[in-house]
Design a protein around this motif. Structure first.
Motif, PDB file in Angstrom:
ATOM      1  N   ILE A   1     -28.666 -24.348  12.602  1.00  0.00           N
ATOM      2  CA  ILE A   1     -27.584 -24.276  13.586  1.00  0.00           C
ATOM      3  C   ILE A   1     -26.870 -25.615  13.460  1.00  0.00           C
ATOM      4  CG2 ILE A   1     -29.141 -25.077  15.457  1.00  0.00           C
ATOM      5  CD1 ILE A   1     -27.442 -23.476  17.444  1.00  0.00           C
ATOM      6  N   SER A   2     -25.545 -25.592  13.396  1.00  0.00           N
ATOM      7  CA  SER A   2     -24.793 -26.824  13.159  1.00  0.00           C
ATOM      8  C   SER A   2     -24.939 -27.799  14.320  1.00  0.00           C
ATOM      9  CB  SER A   2     -23.313 -26.512  12.968  1.00  0.00           C
ATOM     10  OG  SER A   2     -23.140 -25.598  11.923  1.00  0.00           O
ATOM     11  N   GLN A   3     -24.730 -29.063  14.000  1.00  0.00           N
ATOM     12  CA  GLN A   3     -24.732 -30.137  14.991  1.00  0.00           C
ATOM     13  C   GLN A   3     -23.559 -29.914  15.968  1.00  0.00           C
ATOM     14  OE1 GLN A   3     -23.775 -33.662  12.895  1.00  0.00           O
ATOM     15  NE2 GLN A   3     -23.841 -34.968  14.700  1.00  0.00           N
ATOM     16  N   PRO A   4     -23.775 -30.060  17.273  1.00  0.00           N
ATOM     17  CA  PRO A   4     -22.682 -29.837  18.230  1.00  0.00           C
ATOM     18  C   PRO A   4     -21.402 -30.618  17.907  1.00  0.00           C
ATOM     19  CG  PRO A   4     -24.742 -30.051  19.409  1.00  0.00           C
ATOM     20  CD  PRO A   4     -25.053 -30.322  17.970  1.00  0.00           C
ATOM     21  N   PHE A   5     -21.533 -31.857  17.439  1.00  0.00           N
ATOM     22  CA  PHE A   5     -20.332 -32.626  17.108  1.00  0.00           C
ATOM     23  C   PHE A   5     -19.508 -31.915  16.034  1.00  0.00           C
ATOM     24  CE2 PHE A   5     -18.244 -35.769  14.284  1.00  0.00           C
ATOM     25  CZ  PHE A   5     -17.237 -36.154  15.149  1.00  0.00           C
ATOM     26  N   ILE A   6     -20.178 -31.375  15.027  1.00  0.00           N
ATOM     27  CA  ILE A   6     -19.466 -30.700  13.940  1.00  0.00           C
ATOM     28  C   ILE A   6     -18.832 -29.393  14.433  1.00  0.00           C
ATOM     29  CG2 ILE A   6     -19.783 -29.592  11.674  1.00  0.00           C
ATOM     30  CD1 ILE A   6     -19.790 -32.646  11.578  1.00  0.00           C
ATOM     31  N   VAL A   7     -19.552 -28.667  15.293  1.00  0.00           N
ATOM     32  CA  VAL A   7     -18.986 -27.436  15.874  1.00  0.00           C
ATOM     33  C   VAL A   7     -17.720 -27.795  16.658  1.00  0.00           C
ATOM     34  CG1 VAL A   7     -19.378 -25.595  17.571  1.00  0.00           C
ATOM     35  CG2 VAL A   7     -21.194 -26.228  15.976  1.00  0.00           C
ATOM     36  N   ALA A   8     -17.813 -28.859  17.469  1.00  0.00           N
ATOM     37  CA  ALA A   8     -16.665 -29.280  18.279  1.00  0.00           C
ATOM     38  C   ALA A   8     -15.508 -29.711  17.383  1.00  0.00           C
ATOM     39  CB  ALA A   8     -17.077 -30.427  19.201  1.00  0.00           C
ATOM     40  N   LEU A   9     -15.818 -30.518  16.375  1.00  0.00           N
ATOM     41  CA  LEU A   9     -14.779 -31.036  15.485  1.00  0.00           C
ATOM     42  C   LEU A   9     -14.067 -29.908  14.734  1.00  0.00           C
ATOM     43  CD1 LEU A   9     -13.569 -33.658  14.194  1.00  0.00           C
ATOM     44  CD2 LEU A   9     -15.306 -33.429  12.409  1.00  0.00           C
ATOM     45  N   MET A  10     -14.843 -28.991  14.156  1.00  0.00           N
ATOM     46  CA  MET A  10     -14.232 -27.916  13.369  1.00  0.00           C
ATOM     47  C   MET A  10     -13.430 -26.967  14.261  1.00  0.00           C
ATOM     48  SD  MET A  10     -17.227 -27.202  10.586  1.00  0.00           S
ATOM     49  CE  MET A  10     -16.334 -26.102   9.488  1.00  0.00           C
ATOM     50  N   THR A  11     -13.932 -26.731  15.471  1.00  0.00           N
ATOM     51  CA  THR A  11     -13.217 -25.841  16.393  1.00  0.00           C
ATOM     52  C   THR A  11     -11.895 -26.485  16.789  1.00  0.00           C
ATOM     53  OG1 THR A  11     -15.360 -25.125  17.213  1.00  0.00           O
ATOM     54  CG2 THR A  11     -13.453 -24.491  18.508  1.00  0.00           C
ATOM     55  N   GLU A  12     -11.956 -27.784  17.073  1.00  0.00           N
ATOM     56  CA  GLU A  12     -10.742 -28.517  17.420  1.00  0.00           C
ATOM     57  C   GLU A  12      -9.740 -28.478  16.259  1.00  0.00           C
ATOM     58  OE1 GLU A  12     -10.686 -32.374  19.967  1.00  0.00           O
ATOM     59  OE2 GLU A  12     -10.968 -33.029  17.913  1.00  0.00           O
ATOM     60  N   MET A  13     -10.219 -28.691  15.053  1.00  0.00           N
ATOM     61  CA  MET A  13      -9.337 -28.657  13.878  1.00  0.00           C
ATOM     62  C   MET A  13      -8.685 -27.285  13.728  1.00  0.00           C
ATOM     63  SD  MET A  13     -11.713 -30.487  11.041  1.00  0.00           S
ATOM     64  CE  MET A  13     -11.826 -32.282  10.881  1.00  0.00           C
ATOM     65  N   LEU A  14      -9.479 -26.236  13.984  1.00  0.00           N
ATOM     66  CA  LEU A  14      -8.961 -24.877  13.831  1.00  0.00           C
ATOM     67  C   LEU A  14      -7.849 -24.590  14.839  1.00  0.00           C
ATOM     68  CD1 LEU A  14      -9.778 -22.286  12.121  1.00  0.00           C
ATOM     69  CD2 LEU A  14     -10.692 -21.434  14.263  1.00  0.00           C
ATOM     70  N   LEU A  15      -8.039 -25.092  16.073  1.00  0.00           N
ATOM     71  CA  LEU A  15      -7.104 -24.754  17.159  1.00  0.00           C
ATOM     72  C   LEU A  15      -5.894 -25.669  17.218  1.00  0.00           C
ATOM     73  CD1 LEU A  15      -9.626 -24.004  20.040  1.00  0.00           C
ATOM     74  CD2 LEU A  15      -8.574 -22.391  18.469  1.00  0.00           C
ATOM     75  N   ASP A  16      -5.991 -26.857  16.617  1.00  0.00           N
ATOM     76  CA  ASP A  16      -4.926 -27.846  16.783  1.00  0.00           C
ATOM     77  C   ASP A  16      -3.723 -27.680  15.850  1.00  0.00           C
ATOM     78  OD1 ASP A  16      -6.083 -28.912  18.969  1.00  0.00           O
ATOM     79  OD2 ASP A  16      -6.743 -30.787  18.043  1.00  0.00           O
ATOM     80  N   GLY A  17      -3.633 -26.568  15.138  1.00  0.00           N
ATOM     81  CA  GLY A  17      -2.467 -26.328  14.288  1.00  0.00           C
ATOM     82  C   GLY A  17      -1.272 -25.859  15.117  1.00  0.00           C
ATOM     83  N   ASP A  18      -0.185 -25.513  14.438  1.00  0.00           N
ATOM     84  CA  ASP A  18       1.018 -25.070  15.150  1.00  0.00           C
ATOM     85  C   ASP A  18       0.912 -23.624  15.629  1.00  0.00           C
ATOM     86  OD1 ASP A  18       2.157 -27.506  14.724  1.00  0.00           O
ATOM     87  OD2 ASP A  18       3.085 -26.927  12.816  1.00  0.00           O
ATOM     88  N   LEU A  19       0.076 -22.864  14.952  1.00  0.00           N
ATOM     89  CA  LEU A  19      -0.019 -21.437  15.266  1.00  0.00           C
ATOM     90  C   LEU A  19      -1.086 -21.210  16.333  1.00  0.00           C
ATOM     91  CD1 LEU A  19       1.058 -18.712  14.065  1.00  0.00           C
ATOM     92  CD2 LEU A  19      -1.056 -18.627  12.750  1.00  0.00           C
ATOM     93  N   GLU A  20      -0.790 -20.376  17.340  1.00  0.00           N
ATOM     94  CA  GLU A  20      -1.814 -20.029  18.328  1.00  0.00           C
ATOM     95  C   GLU A  20      -2.847 -19.124  17.660  1.00  0.00           C
ATOM     96  OE1 GLU A  20      -2.465 -17.687  22.521  1.00  0.00           O
ATOM     97  OE2 GLU A  20      -0.440 -17.750  21.654  1.00  0.00           O
ATOM     98  N   VAL A  21      -4.114 -19.475  17.789  1.00  0.00           N
ATOM     99  CA  VAL A  21      -5.153 -18.672  17.115  1.00  0.00           C
ATOM    100  C   VAL A  21      -5.584 -17.531  18.036  1.00  0.00           C
ATOM    101  CG1 VAL A  21      -7.404 -18.676  15.982  1.00  0.00           C
ATOM    102  CG2 VAL A  21      -5.938 -20.706  15.853  1.00  0.00           C
ATOM    103  N   LYS A  22      -5.155 -16.316  17.659  1.00  0.00           N
ATOM    104  CA  LYS A  22      -5.579 -15.151  18.441  1.00  0.00           C
ATOM    105  C   LYS A  22      -6.735 -14.463  17.726  1.00  0.00           C
ATOM    106  CE  LYS A  22      -1.179 -14.350  20.657  1.00  0.00           C
ATOM    107  NZ  LYS A  22       0.145 -13.816  20.305  1.00  0.00           N
ATOM    108  N   LYS A  23      -6.626 -14.395  16.403  1.00  0.00           N
ATOM    109  CA  LYS A  23      -7.618 -13.664  15.613  1.00  0.00           C
ATOM    110  C   LYS A  23      -8.235 -14.647  14.617  1.00  0.00           C
ATOM    111  CE  LYS A  23      -6.374 -10.373  12.575  1.00  0.00           C
ATOM    112  NZ  LYS A  23      -5.602  -9.238  12.070  1.00  0.00           N
ATOM    113  N   ALA A  24      -9.542 -14.912  14.776  1.00  0.00           N
ATOM    114  CA  ALA A  24     -10.189 -15.900  13.904  1.00  0.00           C
ATOM    115  C   ALA A  24     -11.263 -15.252  13.057  1.00  0.00           C
ATOM    116  CB  ALA A  24     -10.805 -17.008  14.744  1.00  0.00           C
ATOM    117  N   LEU A  25     -11.423 -15.758  11.848  1.00  0.00           N
ATOM    118  CA  LEU A  25     -12.517 -15.324  10.972  1.00  0.00           C
ATOM    119  C   LEU A  25     -13.486 -16.480  10.827  1.00  0.00           C
ATOM    120  CD1 LEU A  25     -13.785 -13.312   8.861  1.00  0.00           C
ATOM    121  CD2 LEU A  25     -12.390 -14.474   7.136  1.00  0.00           C
TER     122      LEU A  25
END
Ligand code: SAH
Length: 226
Positions: A73-97
């Motif tokens: 199971i990933s380290q919480p910091f990495i989960v937080a970081l990657m999730t933040e990176m995914l959401l911080d783009g210009d496009l609103e993420v409605k559907k994620a893979l």
């Protein structure tokens, strides 16, 4: 051993309590996670239920932990970081893979931040376990697939964001093709010695690539397994 009553399981006691979780959130904030929505979701997601009961007292330490079958199971910091990176783009993420469901913790975090999560796991027993647990915990906006994530999930593309939690040596072409314009792929790339996180954004004309933190993930492997 007797099953703990559901209320105790979900909220946690002692080392799995709300106070312990708050301490983790403070650490993540101090390490530079600024997205408040991501922090709130990590605070309320019961990570101790995604790992073996014998390790539950370590669930809110900021470390990766074993989940069986040589996976972690990933380290919480990495989960937080990657999730933040995914959401911080210009496009609103409605559907994620997500590629690499593992125990389903990252899927649970994502499911509270986007409309729908599609998640792929190559190891059948992990896929089954995660599907059961996530449904028991009430995350009903997740679709599961037991398959090789190198192929992505063509019938549900394009995605507004793709997050990969196992490391390939090179960025898989089929995942790039399944990004919507403006969407990001967040992925660790490298060999077993060295990997780095990359954020690849699909633009109108092509792809824009950013290289970020050094990380350590299990390898992304070919093929589905039982
Ligand atoms: N997302 C998990 C991390 C799981 S570890 C979490 O929240 O903690 C990475 C997972 O990726 C493992 O379960 C592994 O089996 C899976 N994996 C590796 N290669 C894969 C592939 N090609 N397709 C799908 N899953 C893969």
């Amino acid at each position: 051993m007797m099953e703990r009553p559901p209320c105790v399981r979900r909220d946690g006691i002692g080392m799995t309590s709300l106070r312990t979780r708050r301490r983790l959130i403070e650490r993540l904030r101090a390490q530079g996670i600024g997205n408040q929505a991501v922090l709130s979701v990590i605070e309320k997601t019961p990570r101790h239920l995604f790992i073996d009961e014998a390790l539950a007292h370590r669930a809110y330490e900021d470390t990766a932990l074993p989940i069986g079958r040589n996976q972690t199971i990933s380290q919480p910091f990495i989960v937080a970081l990657m999730t933040e990176m995914l959401l911080d783009g210009d496009l609103e993420v409605k559907k994620a893979l997500e590629v690499g469901t593992g125990c389903g913790y990252q899927s649970a975090v994502l499911a509270q931040l986007v409309n729908w999560v599609f998640t792929i796991e190559r190891i059948h027993p992990l896929h089954e376990q995660a599907r059961k647990l996530l449904s028991e915990l009430g995350y009903h906006n997740i679709s599961h697939l037991n398959a090789d994530g190198f192929a992505g999930w063509p019938s549900n593309q394009p995605f507004d964001g793709i997050l990969v939690t196992a490391a390939p040596r090179e960025v898989p072409q089929l995942l790039l093709e399944q990004l919507a314009v403006g969407a990001r792929l967040v992925i660790p790339v490298g060999d077993s010695e060295r990997q780095e996180l990359q954020i690849i954004t699909r633009t109108r004309g092509g792809f824009d690539r950013q290289q970020r933190e050094a990380v350590r993930f299990v390898p992304m492997l070919d093929g589905r397994t039982r």
